[in-house]
Every structure is written in structure tokens, then in C-alpha cells.
Design a protein around this motif. Structure first.
Motif, mmCIF file in Angstrom:
data_model
loop_
_atom_site.group_PDB
_atom_site.id
_atom_site.type_symbol
_atom_site.label_atom_id
_atom_site.label_comp_id
_atom_site.label_asym_id
_atom_site.label_seq_id
_atom_site.Cartn_x
_atom_site.Cartn_y
_atom_site.Cartn_z
ATOM 1 N N ALA A 1 35.456 34.886 27.798
ATOM 2 C CA ALA A 1 34.755 35.683 28.804
ATOM 3 C C ALA A 1 34.449 34.856 30.048
ATOM 4 O O ALA A 1 34.557 35.342 31.182
ATOM 5 N N LEU A 2 34.083 33.593 29.842
ATOM 6 C CA LEU A 2 33.796 32.710 30.969
ATOM 7 C C LEU A 2 35.068 32.414 31.766
ATOM 8 O O LEU A 2 35.072 32.468 33.001
ATOM 9 N N ILE A 3 36.143 32.112 31.075
ATOM 10 C CA ILE A 3 37.396 31.747 31.727
ATOM 11 C C ILE A 3 38.024 32.933 32.446
ATOM 12 O O ILE A 3 38.510 32.815 33.575
ATOM 13 N N GLU A 4 37.998 34.099 31.803
ATOM 14 C CA GLU A 4 38.676 35.269 32.334
ATOM 15 C C GLU A 4 37.748 36.204 33.112
ATOM 16 O O GLU A 4 38.187 37.249 33.599
ATOM 17 N N ASP A 5 36.476 35.830 33.217
ATOM 18 C CA ASP A 5 35.463 36.626 33.918
ATOM 19 C C ASP A 5 35.432 38.067 33.406
ATOM 20 O O ASP A 5 35.629 39.041 34.144
ATOM 21 N N LYS A 6 35.171 38.206 32.114
ATOM 22 C CA LYS A 6 35.067 39.517 31.484
ATOM 23 C C LYS A 6 33.833 39.553 30.604
ATOM 24 O O LYS A 6 33.166 38.537 30.406
ATOM 25 N N GLU A 7 33.520 40.707 30.066
ATOM 26 C CA GLU A 7 32.351 40.854 29.197
ATOM 27 C C GLU A 7 32.651 40.298 27.806
ATOM 28 O O GLU A 7 33.789 40.346 27.330
ATOM 29 N N THR A 8 31.619 39.796 27.156
ATOM 30 C CA THR A 8 31.729 39.388 25.762
ATOM 31 C C THR A 8 31.623 40.615 24.857
ATOM 32 O O THR A 8 31.209 41.697 25.284
ATOM 33 N N ILE A 9 31.977 40.442 23.601
ATOM 34 C CA ILE A 9 31.933 41.558 22.649
ATOM 35 C C ILE A 9 30.495 41.950 22.305
ATOM 36 O O ILE A 9 30.178 43.131 22.166
ATOM 37 N N ALA A 10 29.613 40.954 22.186
ATOM 38 C CA ALA A 10 28.204 41.231 21.858
ATOM 39 C C ALA A 10 27.329 40.912 23.063
ATOM 40 O O ALA A 10 26.391 40.121 22.980
ATOM 41 N N ASN A 11 27.624 41.531 24.187
ATOM 42 C CA ASN A 11 26.892 41.262 25.417
ATOM 43 C C ASN A 11 25.525 41.938 25.408
ATOM 44 O O ASN A 11 25.179 42.662 24.476
ATOM 45 N N ILE A 12 24.752 41.711 26.460
ATOM 46 C CA ILE A 12 23.377 42.198 26.500
ATOM 47 C C ILE A 12 23.298 43.718 26.407
ATOM 48 O O ILE A 12 22.355 44.261 25.824
ATOM 49 N N HIS A 13 24.278 44.429 26.933
ATOM 50 C CA HIS A 13 24.223 45.890 26.896
ATOM 51 C C HIS A 13 24.442 46.410 25.468
ATOM 52 O O HIS A 13 23.770 47.351 25.032
ATOM 53 N N GLU A 14 25.372 45.794 24.746
ATOM 54 C CA GLU A 14 25.566 46.135 23.342
ATOM 55 C C GLU A 14 24.319 45.778 22.533
ATOM 56 O O GLU A 14 23.868 46.545 21.677
ATOM 57 N N ALA A 15 23.770 44.604 22.801
ATOM 58 C CA ALA A 15 22.591 44.147 22.069
ATOM 59 C C ALA A 15 21.370 44.996 22.372
ATOM 60 O O ALA A 15 20.544 45.253 21.487
ATOM 61 N N TYR A 16 21.250 45.440 23.608
ATOM 62 C CA TYR A 16 20.127 46.301 23.975
ATOM 63 C C TYR A 16 20.155 47.572 23.143
ATOM 64 O O TYR A 16 19.124 48.007 22.598
ATOM 65 N N ARG A 17 21.323 48.160 23.015
ATOM 66 C CA ARG A 17 21.459 49.407 22.265
ATOM 67 C C ARG A 17 21.060 49.216 20.805
ATOM 68 O O ARG A 17 20.333 50.037 20.226
#
Length: 340
Positions: free
Chosen positions: A300-316
Motif C-alpha cells: 500500500a505504501l509503495i503503490e499508494d493504495k488502501e490496505t485491506i484492513a484500513n481505518i474505514h474497514e476497522a471503523y465499521r
């Protein structure tokens, strides 16, 4: 080759596995450790053979220019404050679950991460388990058809043997509950498989133990936003080995833990078939697929994309846990999204 500096705070059982995973990824380098007990950080450095600094405070981690990622493995009640401070400093964050003890803390973390435009990864490590990945692949490729029932339960005896007992299970100080401490793993998979939840109704009980200050056993029925239903439960007082129970029913097939039936993919099958994979059958953190979690962060850092367990998923997922707790407390169904 781009390499990201990592600072880890809270050096315990889980942090050790995080660090080993970073060490196996060429794009990540652990440059500093810190903990409430400096001896823990010193011991980890020596045991793992790290070429890293040992710092005295969390503030020192935040202030380091060579740290791009702060990994938070401190006691649960500290996660929210530390995550917000790291985000405000522009650091990418890895936060062990649970990330928050209340809705206000949860919102504060999300808002800080979104405002800072940083990457986030939350410790819902079960998403990278091979069995879970197989199930998610079946769902995504239509092997189960349209899901109409999703059930995921977490059963794992937790007692004073656990190093986090005094702040994680034996007391309500700071806000822990069975759903937040570990039932959240099952809740997260419920959300991961089934999607957004609209309503929760839960019961909690003290089954046969009285050494908890909150109900160590609960069951919750959920209604998904798409109108389908599900169920999630947890018990810390069960007298059996670790169990992550997964049952899915769809219009074209079903999953029953280690077995599956997909009539379109295997029209000649006459009974259940067996997954040939590693299952979620151990509470030992060394068994958890942290490597997948850290490799996903690096990508995600290298390709500038979202992680699988990002804050939005975790918030839900955390919001569902808080709804479970609210329903247990009030005895009423709770509608999502939550309000204060």
C-alpha cells in the motif's frame, strides 16, 4: 529500493510477531522500539538481533524523522490517543485491535487519519488466514451465489494466564468488553463476508465464571443493510480449545467451517468437500498470518493504495462491537450508524 522506517511501541507477545514480519519484508526496517517498560524493548532487540534504537517514550518515536510508520501494540486503552498523535505527526499507523474503547475515540482516530492522508492498517489479522482468503475468494467469484446468512463466532478461554488480563479482561477500567477485546475478530469477519450491518440485538451473560467485570459470553443477531441476516458470538469462559466458527449460506452454496458445498463449481459432488488450508484454530499469535498483514501495508505504501484492513474497514467492525455492547446494556436493538 524504497525502505520505510518503523517504530514499534508496546513490546509484548503480539509486537514480537509484528517485528518478525517487518524483518522479512525488504521494504520495511524496524529502526526504533519503545515500551512502558524499557527492559521489554531491550530484551526484544537482543532476542531478535535488531539493529535498532531503544527509546524511552512514545513521544520520542513520534519525533523521529527516520520513522515513517508507527506500530501501536500498547494496552488497549492507550491505542486511540497514540494513534491520533501519530497521525497528527504525519506517520502511517499500524494499530492493534481494538483501536478504541468508545465511539468518540473511534471517530477521533478515523478523522485524524483521514485528515493526515496517511496509510492505516488495523490488526484484524484473520483476513489474511488461508482459509478466510479461500472463503472470500469463493464469495467474490460467485461460488456461493448471493449470501443470505453469515455466522462467525469466537470461542477462546481467556484467564489470568494472559499477560493482558489486568487491563484487557479482568476489569472494565478504560472500557474493555468481550466484543472489543477479542470478539472483534469474529465481528470483523462477519463484516468482511457479509457487508454493512444495519441493526444489532445482543444478549450477554456470566456463564459459569465470576472473575470478569463484564459479561464474558454474548450472542448477537444482526441484520445487514442489504436485508440479509447473521449472527456472531463470543465466549472467554468456554472449556474447550480455540474455535473460530464460520457458517455461510448462499443461493449457490454453503460453507461449514472446514467444509464447503458449491453446486455450480462441482456439479458432481454428492456431499461436503474439504478446504485444504491453514484454519483459524489457535489463539497463539505465532500462528496468526501477520506476514500477510505487513506485506499488504508495504504494498500500500509503495503503490499508494488502501490496505485491506484500513481505518474505514476497522471503523465499521468496531462500530458493530460497540452496538453489541450497547444492546447488551440496554436490552434493546441498536441501529447503525451509531450516535453518541
Amino acid at each position: 529500493m524504497k525502505q520505510y522506517g518503523v517504530g514499534v511501541f508496546g513490546i509484548g507477545w503480539v509486537a514480537g510477531e509484528h517485528i518478525k514480519s517487518y524483518m522479512r519484508n525488504p521494504h520495511m526496517k524496524v529502526v526504533a522500539l519503545s515500551s512502558r517498560r524499557k527492559e521489554s524493548a531491550e530484551a526484544a532487540k537482543a532476542t531478535l538481533g535488531l539493529d535498532s534504537d531503544v527509546l524511552n517514550t512514545f513521544d520520542e518515536l513520534v519525533q523521529r524523522d527516520d520513522i515513517d510508520v508507527i506500530d501501536i501494540c500498547s494496552p488497549n486503552v492507550l491505542h486511540a490517543e497514540q494513534a491520533v498523535r501519530a497521525a497528527q505527526a504525519g506517520k502511517h499507523v499500524v494499530i492493534e485491535k481494538p483501536i478504541a474503547m468508545s465511539l468518540s475515540e473511534l471517530k477521533a482516530i478515523r478523522d485524524a487519519i483521514v485528515k493526515a492522508k496517511i496509510k492505516s492498517q488495523v490488526g484484524f489479522v484473520s483476513r489474511w488466514n488461508p482459509h478466510v482468503r479461500s472463503i472470500r475468494g469463493m464469495i467474490d467469484k460467485g461460488g456461493l451465489g448471493e449470501l443470505y446468512y453469515v455466522e462467525v463466532d469466537y470461542y477462546h478461554e481467556i484467564g489470568p494466564w494472559w499477560s493482558g488480563w489486568s487491563w484487557g479482561a479482568g476489569t472494565k477500567a478504560g472500557g474493555p468488553s468481550a466484543s472489543l477485546v477479542a470478539g472483534c475478530h469474529a465481528v470483523d469477519l462477519l463484516s468482511y463476508f457479509g457487508g454493512e450491518v444495519e441493526e444489532v440485538f445482543a444478549y450477554g451473560i456470566f456463564g459459569h465464571r465470576r472473575d470478569y467485570e463484564y459479561e464474558p459470553t454474548y450472542v448477537a443477531v444482526v441484520k445487514f443493510r442489504n436485508g440479509k441476516i447473521g449472527k456472531t458470538g463470543c465466549s472467554f469462559e468456554n472449556e474447550c480449545p480455540y474455535v473460530m466458527n464460520i457458517i455461510l449460506h448462499g443461493s449457490r452454496g454453503s460453507v461449514l467451517n472446514e467444509r464447503f458445498h458449491a453446486k455450480d463449481w462441482f456439479p458432481g459432488q454428492e456431499g461436503w468437500q474439504q478446504f485444504n488450508s491453514t484454519f483459524l484454530d489457535s489463539g497463539d499469535v505465532a500462528h496468526h498470518p501477520f506476514q500477510g498483514m505487513m506485506d499488504d501495508l508495504a504494498a500500500a505504501l509503495i503503490e499508494d493504495k488502501e490496505t485491506i484492513a484500513n481505518i474505514h474497514e476497522a471503523y465499521r467492525s468496531h462500530e458493530i462491537c460497540l452496538a453489541i455492547d450497547r444492546s447488551i446494556e440496554t436490552g434493546w436493538p441498536v441501529t447503525l450508524p451509531l450516535s453518541e
